[in-house]
Design an enzyme around this catalytic site. Structure first.
Site, PDB file in Angstrom:
ATOM      1  N   ASP A 237      -1.791  -2.078  -4.079  1.00 54.39           N
ATOM      2  CA  ASP A 237      -3.294  -2.294  -3.432  1.00 54.39           C
ATOM      3  C   ASP A 237      -4.074  -0.863  -3.771  1.00 54.39           C
ATOM      4  OD1 ASP A 237      -2.797  -5.041  -2.731  1.00 54.39           O
ATOM      5  OD2 ASP A 237      -2.689  -4.413  -0.542  1.00 54.39           O
TER       6      ASP A 237
ATOM      7  N   GLN B 288     -11.439  -0.966  -8.339  1.00 52.72           N
ATOM      8  CA  GLN B 288     -12.652  -1.350  -7.411  1.00 52.72           C
ATOM      9  C   GLN B 288     -13.896  -0.907  -8.181  1.00 52.72           C
ATOM     10  OE1 GLN B 288     -10.993   1.482  -5.059  1.00 52.72           O
ATOM     11  NE2 GLN B 288     -10.383   0.322  -3.266  1.00 52.72           N
TER      12      GLN B 288
ATOM     13  N   ARG C 174     -11.454  -5.010   8.052  1.00 48.53           N
ATOM     14  CA  ARG C 174     -12.164  -4.975   6.890  1.00 48.53           C
ATOM     15  C   ARG C 174     -12.815  -6.349   6.508  1.00 48.53           C
ATOM     16  NH1 ARG C 174      -8.055  -1.483   5.402  1.00 48.53           N
ATOM     17  NH2 ARG C 174      -6.623  -2.930   4.570  1.00 48.53           N
TER      18      ARG C 174
ATOM     19  N   ARG D  49      -5.442  -5.488 -11.036  1.00 51.34           N
ATOM     20  CA  ARG D  49      -6.338  -6.527 -10.211  1.00 51.34           C
ATOM     21  C   ARG D  49      -7.608  -5.875 -10.069  1.00 51.34           C
ATOM     22  NH1 ARG D  49      -4.551  -6.427  -4.336  1.00 51.34           N
ATOM     23  NH2 ARG D  49      -3.032  -7.796  -5.012  1.00 51.34           N
TER      24      ARG D  49
ATOM     25  N   LYS E 266     -14.144  -5.767  -5.836  1.00 52.66           N
ATOM     26  CA  LYS E 266     -15.241  -5.117  -5.639  1.00 52.66           C
ATOM     27  C   LYS E 266     -15.211  -3.690  -4.950  1.00 52.66           C
ATOM     28  CE  LYS E 266     -18.434  -8.863  -6.051  1.00 52.66           C
ATOM     29  NZ  LYS E 266     -19.606  -9.477  -5.301  1.00 52.66           N
ATOM     30  N   GLY E 267     -14.192  -3.752  -3.826  1.00 52.29           N
ATOM     31  CA  GLY E 267     -13.900  -2.701  -2.976  1.00 52.29           C
ATOM     32  C   GLY E 267     -14.126  -2.904  -1.673  1.00 52.29           C
ATOM     33  N   ALA E 268     -13.334  -2.502  -0.735  1.00 49.30           N
ATOM     34  CA  ALA E 268     -13.302  -2.758   0.620  1.00 49.30           C
ATOM     35  C   ALA E 268     -13.720  -1.530   1.659  1.00 49.30           C
ATOM     36  CB  ALA E 268     -12.133  -3.481   0.948  1.00 49.30           C
TER      37      ALA E 268
ATOM     38  N   LYS F 291       0.894  -1.253  -0.026  1.00 59.14           N
ATOM     39  CA  LYS F 291       0.034  -0.366   0.033  1.00 59.14           C
ATOM     40  C   LYS F 291       0.794   1.232   0.034  1.00 59.14           C
ATOM     41  CE  LYS F 291      -3.854  -2.073   1.981  1.00 59.14           C
ATOM     42  NZ  LYS F 291      -3.450  -3.561   2.033  1.00 59.14           N
TER      43      LYS F 291
END
Ligand code: FAD
Length: 275
Positions: A102, A131, A256, A152, A155-157, A68
Site C-alpha cells: 500500500d 496516488q 480515512r 494499483r 486517488k490518494g487518501a 504497509k
C-alpha cells in the site's frame, strides 16, 4: 466500523473473502496496522502476513495480500523492514501469490517506490500503489511500468500540501485518467482502484478503444463501499478485486474512510447516538 472492516480475527476475514469470492470477485487481505514503534511489533506483523499466505492456500481462496511498510517497521529501521518484507515475499512466492505494498503518506513515497523496485528486480510477486493526487505520479508511473512493476492506481487518501499534490478534485481526477492510460498501455497487469463511476467509464472506454481485453487489468474497490457498483462490474464481465481489511488496529483506516465522505461521518454519528 463493521461496514468497512471484516472483523477482528483472521477467521472473520476468511469468511469475508469466501463470500466475496462466491460473489465472483477476487480479494486482497489487509491485517490492519501501521506506524509500529517497536521491532517485536514489526516481527509479529510479518509473521501474521507470512502465515496469511498459508491460510489462503489451505482455504483455496482467490486472494492476495496488501500491507504497509510502516507496519513492518519502516519508521524503526529500513533494513529490518526490507528483511521482513523479503520473508513475506518468499512465502508469497512459494504459494504463487502476490504482495501489494500500500502507499502511505508522502513522507514514505520515495522509500516505498525504491524498496518495491529493488524487490521487483528479484521477483514478480510484488507491486505497489500510485496516488493520482501527487504531481510526481505521472513520472513514477512511466518509470515503474518501464521497470516492470505492477501497480494499483488510487486517488490518494492522505492529507498532502499543495506544493506536492493537486488541491482540486477535478485535477486529481484528470490525472487519474492520464495515469490510467499509461498503465493500461504498459503491457503489464494493473489494478484500477476507485469507486468513482466516471473513472470506471473512462477506463472501460479507453480499454475498448485500444483493444485491451477485460482480463488484462482489474478494477479494485474497498470492502463495504459501493457494493452495487462492484456487482455491476462483475455482471459486465470485468475483473474486480475487493480490498478486505481486518484486525484490531482499525482506527486509522476507519478515520480515512470517514474523511473521504462527509455522509459517512453523519451516518456514524447518528448511529453512535442511537446507541
Ligand atoms: C482497493 C483500494 C485500495 C486503496 N489503497 C490505497 C493506498 O494504498 N493508498 C492510498 O492513499 N489510498 C488508497 N485507497 C483509497 C483511495 O486513495 C481513495 O481515498 C478512495 O478510494 C476514495 O476515492 P475514489 O477513487 O473512490 O473517488 P472519490 O471521488 O473520492 O469517490 C467517488 C465515489 O465513491 C464513493 N465513495 C468513495 N469513498 C467512499 C467512502 N469512504 N464511503 C462511501 N462511499 C465512498 C462515493 O459514492 C463517491 O461519490 C485505496 C482504494 C481502493 C479502492
Amino acid at each position: 466500523m463493521r461496514r468497512f472492516v471484516a472483523g477482528e480475527s483472521i477467521d472473520d476475514s476468511v469468511k469475508a473473502v469466501r463470500a466475496v469470492n462466491q460473489a465472483g470477485c477476487l480479494a486482497s487481505l489487509d491485517c490492519l496496522g501501521e506506524s509500529v514503534a517497536t521491532e517485536p511489533e514489526a516481527r509479529a506483523a510479518a509473521e501474521v502476513y507470512a502465515s496469511m499466505f498459508d491460510r489462503i492456500a489451505s482455504e483455496q481462496l482467490d486472494c492476495n495480500v496488501s500491507l504497509k511498510l510502516t507496519q513492518l517497521g519502516l519508521d524503526i529501521s529500513q533494513p529490518l523492514c526490507e528483511g521482513l518484507l523479503e520473508e513475506i515475499i518468499a512465502r508469497a512466492t512459494a504459494h504463487h501469490n502476490f504482495v501489494r505494498i500500500d502507499m502511505e503518506g508522502s513522507a514514505y513515497t520515495e522509500r516505498t517506490i525504491n524498496i518495491c523496485k529493488r524487490m521487483q528486480a528479484k521477483t514478480d510477486a510484488i507491486g505497489t500503489v500510485l496516488q493520482s493526487y501527487l504531481y510526481r505520479t505521472e513520472k513514477d508511473a512511466r518509470e515503474l511500468t518501464a521497470a516492470g512493476v505492477r501497480l494499483r492506481l488510487v486517488k490518494g487518501a492522505y492529507k498532502e500540501p499543495p506544493n506536492i499534490a493537486f488541491a482540486q478534485k477535478s485535477d486529481v481526477d484528470a490525472n487519474y485518467v492520464k495515469v490510467m492510460k499509461i498503465l493500461l498501455t504498459s503491457g503489464l497487469y494493473h489494478g484500477i482502484a476507485t469507486h468513482d463511476p466516471r473513472m470506471h467509464q473512462a477506463t472501460k472506454e479507453f480499454a475498448t478503444e485500444k483493444g485491451i481485453r477485460n482480463d488484462q487489468f482489474e478494477f479494485q474497490m474497498l470492502y463495504g463501499i459501493r457494493t452495487d457498483l462492484q456487482q455491476q462490474l462483475i455482471r459486465e464481465g470485468y475483473r474486480l478485486r475487493v480490498y478486505i481489511p481486518y484486525g484490531t488496529d482499525w482506527f486509522p483506516y476507519f478515520m480515512r474512510r470517514l474523511a473521504e465522505r462527509p455522509a459517512n461521518l453523519k451516518f456514524f454519528i447518528s448511529n453512535l447516538f442511537r446507541g
